[in-house]
Design a protein around this motif. Structure first.
Motif, PDB file in Angstrom:
ATOM      1  N   UNK A  77      -1.285  22.247  -3.148  1.00 47.31           N
ATOM      2  CA  UNK A  77      -1.388  21.917  -4.295  1.00 47.31           C
ATOM      3  C   UNK A  77      -2.414  20.826  -4.452  1.00 47.31           C
ATOM      4  N   UNK A  78      -3.029  20.660  -5.828  1.00 45.35           N
ATOM      5  CA  UNK A  78      -4.044  19.531  -5.888  1.00 45.35           C
ATOM      6  C   UNK A  78      -3.105  17.880  -5.837  1.00 45.35           C
ATOM      7  N   UNK A  79      -3.656  16.941  -4.981  1.00 48.67           N
ATOM      8  CA  UNK A  79      -3.109  16.020  -4.860  1.00 48.67           C
ATOM      9  C   UNK A  79      -2.687  15.137  -5.978  1.00 48.67           C
ATOM     10  N   UNK A  80      -1.355  14.864  -6.227  1.00 46.76           N
ATOM     11  CA  UNK A  80      -1.076  13.963  -7.340  1.00 46.76           C
ATOM     12  C   UNK A  80      -0.735  12.366  -6.795  1.00 46.76           C
ATOM     13  N   UNK A  81      -0.472  12.367  -5.481  1.00 48.58           N
ATOM     14  CA  UNK A  81      -0.132  10.844  -4.841  1.00 48.58           C
ATOM     15  C   UNK A  81      -1.446  10.509  -4.241  1.00 48.58           C
ATOM     16  N   UNK A  82      -2.142   9.906  -5.155  1.00 49.46           N
ATOM     17  CA  UNK A  82      -3.457   9.264  -4.617  1.00 49.46           C
ATOM     18  C   UNK A  82      -3.479   7.540  -4.628  1.00 49.46           C
ATOM     19  N   UNK A 213       2.117  15.949   2.369  1.00 46.99           N
ATOM     20  CA  UNK A 213       1.595  16.127   0.835  1.00 46.99           C
ATOM     21  C   UNK A 213       2.709  15.040  -0.045  1.00 46.99           C
ATOM     22  N   UNK A 214       3.704  14.692   0.534  1.00 45.98           N
ATOM     23  CA  UNK A 214       4.307  13.948  -0.151  1.00 45.98           C
ATOM     24  C   UNK A 214       4.259  12.560  -0.033  1.00 45.98           C
ATOM     25  N   UNK A 215       3.361  12.163   0.523  1.00 47.20           N
ATOM     26  CA  UNK A 215       2.887  10.685   0.508  1.00 47.20           C
ATOM     27  C   UNK A 215       1.419  10.599   0.178  1.00 47.20           C
ATOM     28  N   UNK A 216       0.757   9.357   0.346  1.00 48.34           N
ATOM     29  CA  UNK A 216      -0.476   8.977   0.080  1.00 48.34           C
ATOM     30  C   UNK A 216      -1.521   9.106   1.069  1.00 48.34           C
ATOM     31  N   UNK A 217      -0.838   9.495   2.390  1.00 48.15           N
ATOM     32  CA  UNK A 217      -1.537   9.638   3.328  1.00 48.15           C
ATOM     33  C   UNK A 217      -2.699  10.896   3.323  1.00 48.15           C
ATOM     34  N   UNK A 218      -4.003  10.770   3.873  1.00 48.50           N
ATOM     35  CA  UNK A 218      -4.942  11.914   3.685  1.00 48.50           C
ATOM     36  C   UNK A 218      -4.709  12.665   4.966  1.00 48.50           C
TER      37      UNK A 218
ATOM     38  N   UNK B  45       3.130   5.244  -4.789  1.00 50.07           N
ATOM     39  CA  UNK B  45       4.324   5.519  -5.714  1.00 50.07           C
ATOM     40  C   UNK B  45       5.137   6.562  -5.071  1.00 50.07           C
ATOM     41  N   UNK B  46       6.455   6.408  -4.717  1.00 50.50           N
ATOM     42  CA  UNK B  46       7.516   7.490  -4.164  1.00 50.50           C
ATOM     43  C   UNK B  46       8.579   7.846  -5.064  1.00 50.50           C
ATOM     44  N   UNK B  47       8.221   7.898  -6.303  1.00 44.80           N
ATOM     45  CA  UNK B  47       9.511   8.073  -7.076  1.00 44.80           C
ATOM     46  C   UNK B  47       9.598   9.561  -7.476  1.00 44.80           C
ATOM     47  N   UNK B  48       8.864  10.667  -6.929  1.00 43.34           N
ATOM     48  CA  UNK B  48       8.929  11.709  -7.375  1.00 43.34           C
ATOM     49  C   UNK B  48      10.350  12.508  -7.394  1.00 43.34           C
TER      50      UNK B  48
END
Lengths: 333, 188
Positions: A77-82, A213-218, B45-48
């Motif tokens: 899915x589109x990255x939301x954590x950028x 995907x759940x982090x900001x790492x690319x 941010x990690x709050x999901x």
């Protein structure tokens, strides 16, 4: 707590109002959207565009595997954590050779540490194999000491390749004849053990990808592997650390406890595949392993094996942000 | 810390953000934890998955539904709702507990300060629906000086290097807990 869903059968994934259904000629099953972490599709899965956008909106990736159990791709899915800052720093650690080699070496160090942990365990517990396993352990250790002298990523890769070869020949001592690796072959895997390793490694890769995907790492910027090797090569780097901890241990258990029989494999000779039953047995162990918990020394909390992957990514983020030098996970338990 | 690889990066200019927008949340985090302030300001941010954050969101959506909610000004401050009483503008903020009371009050004082800079006089009211309490807040000159001080300090923190996390009692409840303390401690 969200969980992974493994779909082994053929069928269709549909959205009706705000519910996701898996439908085929035998059944109709509900997948509660708030319970899905990611979906692993091993069967031939048809998706409606409604369900694709609904899953994407909820940040749920689907990983697709072909008939042979090989990874084919993901609906990511589109990255939301950028975080622009983090990506720039992540890239700067790739561009600077010294920094890149530091991280590449850490991934090898982690993989090697966990490989040795596995072998030492068997050296203690298997009667009659001790001497031979200790010999392999010694040669892996001496191979590892050559790592600091490596002057390029490719020579580091060579060290890693040699360590893995020694490791596989050590495993061949442990495995019954029927399950020897002999030489590692990939596409297609040429025997049972290669089949199990390939199946497990693609699973590992996708699980790591879901965590990234759940982090900001690319996921495309990697250090040990080249970023062009696969689309999400950072998942390859991080998998190296977890393959001995998760996949190899599952395979050792499946073989040593005789949990597999001939009906778990199929295909002509030299073209081995896991049957639906084989996949089921493997995935069950995989899921059980990921949810096993251990007490984390820094957090002083119980964390699952799956969470350890996430923590590894946090450690990597903190490294590129210059907060704390990355130290790979080596099993302490 | 202290590895060769990391020390070279001191040459990289640390001022990644030349101008720091001071939002209400940043004032709040500044009074809780500088590491949190820095991470949040750098979009980490990690709050999901954090349960407390989700409870807060629900509470926010559920209560005071009669009032117009979430008034955002300049994309910088966001007030839960605004009321006018006896010609006085009241800024309302809804909170679950008083655990972080000081940080919450500072955030509200900043809202009042921010509007005052733009020629609007206002007062604040903190609402604690779960405690059945409210608290009125007025900005003093002393508060204003403190806020200006805070702003300067926040800019320094955000444009600097990530502050190394310090472990406190409140850490275990924080969404960044695992991020901050993911390293293993060698005790053997």
């Amino acid at each position: 707590m969200r969980t992974d869903y493994y779909i082994l059968q053929d069928g269709t994934l549909k959205r009706k109002e705000n519910t996701v259904y898996f439908v085929n000629k035998d059944e109709k099953r509900v997948l509660p959207i708030n319970k899905i972490y990611s979906i692993y599709a091993y069967g031939r899965l048809s998706l409606s565009s409604g369900v694709v956008s609904y899953l994407a909106k909820n940040g749920i990736p689907i990983h697709f595997f072909n008939y042979y159990g090989f990874y084919e791709g993901s609906m990511y899915p589109r990255e939301t954590l950028i975080s622009g800052d983090l990506v720039i720093k992540q890239a700067s650690h790739y561009l600077d050779t010294e920094k890149r080699m530091f991280l590449a070496g850490k991934f090898i160090e982690g993989a090697c540490g966990n490989i040795l942990k596995n072998l030492r365990y068997y050296s203690r517990s298997k009667d009659g194999l001790q001497d031979s396993l200790d010999e392999h352990i010694n040669s892996i250790e001496s191979e590892f000491t050559r790592l600091p002298n490596a002057d390029s990523i490719s020579s580091m890769m060579n060290v890693e390749g040699r360590i893995r070869n020694i490791y596989y020949s050590a495993l061949d001592e442990i495995f019954p004849e029927d399950y020897r690796i002999i030489t590692r072959t990939r596409r297609p895997p040429s025997n049972k053990m290669n089949t199990l390793i390939s199946f497990g490694n693609s699973l590992m890769y996708t699980t790591v990808l879901s965590e990234i995907y759940n982090t900001q790492l690319n996921p495309t910027i990697s250090y040990l592997h080249e970023p062009f090797e696969r689309r999400f090569s950072l998942a390859l780097d991080v998998s190296e650390i977890f393959k001995p901890i998760i996949i190899d241990r599952i395979i050792l258990k499946l073989v040593n406890k005789n949990m597999l029989d001939d009906s778990c494999f199929m295909g002509e000779i030299g073209d081995m595949l896991l049957s639906e039953k084989g996949k089921k047995v493997f995935l069950q162990e995989y899921n059980a392993k990921l949810s096993t918990t251990i007490k984390h020394k820094g957090l002083k909390r119980n964390v699952s094996y799956k969470r350890l992957i996430r923590l590894e990514l946090y450690k990597l983020s903190k490294h590129v942000l210059d907060d704390e030098a990355y130290k790979p996970l080596v099993m302490w338990w | 810390m202290g590895s060769n690889c990391l020390s070279t990066s001191k040459d990289i200019p640390t001022a990644l953000t030349p101008y720091v927008k001071i939002t209400g949340v940043k004032i709040n985090y500044y009074h809780i934890c500088h590491t949190k302030l820095w991470l949040f300001s750098h979009n980490i941010v990690l709050e999901r998955e954090d349960e407390n954050v989700n409870i807060g969101k629900l509470l926010h959506e559920d209560r005071y539904s009669k009032n117009k909610k979430d008034i955002t000004i300049d994309n910088t401050i966001s007030i839960d709702f605004v009321k006018k009483r006896n010609d006085i503008i009241e800024l309302h903020d809804i909170k679950k507990t008083k655990k972080m009371e000081d940080a919450h009050l500072r955030q509200m004082l900043y809202y009042i300060y921010y509007l005052k800079q733009r020629g609007i006089d206002a007062q604040g009211v903190m609402n604690y629906p779960l405690l059945n309490q409210t608290k009125e807040i007025v900005l003093t000159e002393d508060d204003e000086k403190k806020i200006e001080n805070d702003i300067e300090h926040i800019e320094e923190i955000v444009t600097g290097r990530m502050p190394h996390p310090k472990r406190l009692r409140i850490c275990s409840k924080c969404a960044y807990f695992e991020f901050c303390f993911c390293g293993e401690v060698d005790d053997d």
